[in-house]
Design a protein around this motif. Structure first.
Motif, PDB file in Angstrom:
ATOM      1  N   TYR A  99       0.809  -1.225   0.000  1.00  0.00           N
ATOM      2  CA  TYR A  99       0.000   0.000   0.000  1.00  0.00           C
ATOM      3  C   TYR A  99       0.841   1.273   0.000  1.00  0.00           C
ATOM      4  CZ  TYR A  99       0.604   1.416   4.882  1.00  0.00           C
ATOM      5  OH  TYR A  99       1.125   1.867   6.060  1.00  0.00           O
ATOM      6  N   MET A 100       1.982   1.227   0.697  1.00  0.00           N
ATOM      7  CA  MET A 100       2.796   2.440   0.796  1.00  0.00           C
ATOM      8  C   MET A 100       3.313   2.887  -0.573  1.00  0.00           C
ATOM      9  SD  MET A 100       3.786   4.414   3.296  1.00  0.00           S
ATOM     10  CE  MET A 100       4.379   3.784   4.842  1.00  0.00           C
ATOM     11  N   GLN A 101       3.862   1.923  -1.347  1.00  0.00           N
ATOM     12  CA  GLN A 101       4.392   2.269  -2.667  1.00  0.00           C
ATOM     13  C   GLN A 101       3.284   2.671  -3.633  1.00  0.00           C
ATOM     14  OE1 GLN A 101       7.291   2.792  -4.395  1.00  0.00           O
ATOM     15  NE2 GLN A 101       8.113   2.870  -2.317  1.00  0.00           N
ATOM     16  N   ARG A 102       2.116   2.106  -3.407  1.00  0.00           N
ATOM     17  CA  ARG A 102       1.023   2.427  -4.329  1.00  0.00           C
ATOM     18  C   ARG A 102       0.384   3.767  -3.973  1.00  0.00           C
ATOM     19  NH1 ARG A 102      -1.433  -2.104  -7.396  1.00  0.00           N
ATOM     20  NH2 ARG A 102      -0.038  -3.895  -7.229  1.00  0.00           N
ATOM     21  N   THR A 103       0.396   4.098  -2.671  1.00  0.00           N
ATOM     22  CA  THR A 103      -0.181   5.379  -2.257  1.00  0.00           C
ATOM     23  C   THR A 103       0.792   6.526  -2.542  1.00  0.00           C
ATOM     24  OG1 THR A 103      -1.207   4.142  -0.474  1.00  0.00           O
ATOM     25  CG2 THR A 103      -1.350   6.526  -0.350  1.00  0.00           C
ATOM     26  N   PRO A 122       3.796   6.701  -4.821  1.00  0.00           N
ATOM     27  CA  PRO A 122       4.671   6.034  -5.803  1.00  0.00           C
ATOM     28  C   PRO A 122       6.114   6.550  -5.709  1.00  0.00           C
ATOM     29  CG  PRO A 122       2.604   6.654  -6.825  1.00  0.00           C
ATOM     30  CD  PRO A 122       2.601   7.279  -5.463  1.00  0.00           C
ATOM     31  N   ASN A 123       7.050   5.604  -5.808  1.00  0.00           N
ATOM     32  CA  ASN A 123       8.494   5.883  -5.786  1.00  0.00           C
ATOM     33  C   ASN A 123       8.993   6.474  -4.479  1.00  0.00           C
ATOM     34  OD1 ASN A 123       8.656   5.017  -8.481  1.00  0.00           O
ATOM     35  ND2 ASN A 123       7.968   7.053  -9.141  1.00  0.00           N
ATOM     36  N   MET A 124       8.189   6.329  -3.435  1.00  0.00           N
ATOM     37  CA  MET A 124       8.616   6.843  -2.144  1.00  0.00           C
ATOM     38  C   MET A 124       9.865   6.087  -1.662  1.00  0.00           C
ATOM     39  SD  MET A 124       6.625   6.411   1.353  1.00  0.00           S
ATOM     40  CE  MET A 124       7.068   7.302   2.807  1.00  0.00           C
ATOM     41  N   GLU A 125      10.780   6.838  -1.064  1.00  0.00           N
ATOM     42  CA  GLU A 125      11.964   6.193  -0.483  1.00  0.00           C
ATOM     43  C   GLU A 125      12.149   6.690   0.929  1.00  0.00           C
ATOM     44  OE1 GLU A 125      15.600   6.404  -2.715  1.00  0.00           O
ATOM     45  OE2 GLU A 125      14.510   6.114  -4.607  1.00  0.00           O
ATOM     46  N   TRP A 126      12.734   5.864   1.789  1.00  0.00           N
ATOM     47  CA  TRP A 126      13.054   6.346   3.122  1.00  0.00           C
ATOM     48  C   TRP A 126      14.225   5.591   3.690  1.00  0.00           C
ATOM     49  CZ3 TRP A 126       9.003   3.097   2.215  1.00  0.00           C
ATOM     50  CH2 TRP A 126       8.961   1.895   2.947  1.00  0.00           C
TER      51      TRP A 126
END
Lengths: 101, 273
Positions: free
Chosen positions: B263-267, B269-273
């Motif tokens: 869900y995180m990547q789909r909500t 997109p391309n998020m990095e941490w």
């Protein structure tokens, strides 16, 4: 009351863990953990204490089998060695060629 | 490079990712700190294997002709990237495929439930994995052979962990024996699929890339029989075997796993941490 008596019955016994960091060195005490038996203790030690390549060999011993000196007796146990400086092998004249002493 | 080979790599990768995810659910919930860490270590091993395999799968996918690329997956989020002409990467493989594009066996997606179910599932899977990677070391695909060789050391330890827990609980108290037997018997229906050769397995075995699962079946059964014996557990009865995972047909569990994992990547997109 001894440690064993105070320990909760359902808890696994405590083990002391010693790890040798590389071949040729001594095993060093690194900590303790709980385990049901020796085999599990070694495996738990592997998982808890060698995750970051800390070791190549593990010793475990159940903590109740370790006997320690009494801290109240440290004066008579250790202080007499303080003024026996002649016990250190520092009074020998070493030839210059001898390096790693 | 063929689509079959891509699907073969994904089978192995998806097994590793989903198994790793399931085990990671124990993190912070283990019965004792030492075992919490043990399972987290194992989960990370699986995740590491999945990464190597997804990187390779993505590489292989990006070399396919465009027309073929469009046909491999039907997950909309992944198709959007492909339609945009972008190469895909390991993260896209893990986070943007929907359940029907996953090829893991049904066994690995089954719920943790309790320590007995977790140990039984691991025993069945680790034993398979051990023999599978042993065979895969001889693959004519150098990358797969190398991944197999590296993974085998990890898997050998996984198998030791799960075998010992099944034996410990099976040959333990009356209560632990009962619960271990129940778990071993319940999960049995998901073991048939492990060594069943679907089209992809057959094609890859024929090409010299894959492992002969028919041969593996006997080795697996012998090894499992030994552990169950030592655990004083009864061999589960042969019966109907569930299957479909390797062809994208899954139990309801996978949807929930992916929902949490993706869900995180789909909500974002391309998020990095």
């Amino acid at each position: 009351m001894s440690q064993q008596e105070t320990e909760h019955k359902s808890e696994w016994p405590l083990w002391e863990v010693f790890i040798r960091s590389k071949a040729g060195l001594d095993h060093k005490h690194v900590g303790s953990l709980h385990a049901a038996d020796a085999q599990m203790a070694i495996e738990n030690a592997r998982d808890v204490y060698t995750r970051r390549m800390e070791g190549v060999s593990i010793w475990v011993v159940e903590s109740k089998y370790l006997h320690t000196s009494d801290p109240d007796e440290s004066a008579s146990m250790y202080e007499p060695a303080n003024d026996k400086i002649y016990r250190h092998p520092t009074f020998y004249n070493l030839p210059d060629e001898l390096k790693h002493m | 490079m063929s689509v079959q080979k891509l699907k073969y790599i994904l089978q192995i990768a998806d097994n590793a990712l989903i198994m790793g995810h399931r085990l990671s659910e124990w993190c912070g919930h283990g019965p004792i700190l030492e075992q919490d860490i043990a399972l987290t270590n194992i989960a990370l091993d699986h995740l590491g294997q999945a990464r190597s395999l997804y990187q390779y799968a993505a590489e292989q996918f990006n070399e396919l002709p465009r027309a073929e690329q469009e046909k491999v997956f039907t997950s909309p989020a992944l198709q959007a990237i492909i339609a945009g002409g972008q190469p895909i990467d390991e993260d896209d493989m893990a986070y943007l495929r929907d359940g029907w594009d996953f090829y893991n066996v049904l066994l690995v997606e089954q719920a943790n439930k309790d320590w007995a179910y977790t140990a039984a599932r691991s025993l069945y899977y680790d034993t398979f994995n051990y023999h599978f990677y042993t065979g895969l070391q001889n693959s004519n695909d150098e990358t797969l052979a190398a991944i197999a060789e590296k993974s085998l050391k990890e898997v050998t330890y996984h198998m030791r962990w799960s075998s010992e827990w099944v034996i410990r609980l099976g040959d333990g108290t009356a209560e632990s024996h009962k619960r271990m037997q129940e778990a071993a018997s319940y999960l049995w229906q998901y073991t048939g699929e492990l060594c069943t050769m679907v089209e992809t397995d057959k094609a890859m075995y024929k090409a010299g890339t894959g492992v002969n699962l028919d041969e593996l079946k006997t080795k697996w059964a012998t090894a499992i029989g030994k552990v169950l014996d030592e655990a004083t557990l009864a061999q589960p009865e042969e019966g109907w075997m569930q299957q479909g995972g390797k062809e994208g047909r899954h139990t309801e569990h996978l949807g929930y796993i992916l929902a949490e994992m993706q869900y995180m990547q789909r909500t974002y997109p391309n998020m990095e941490w």
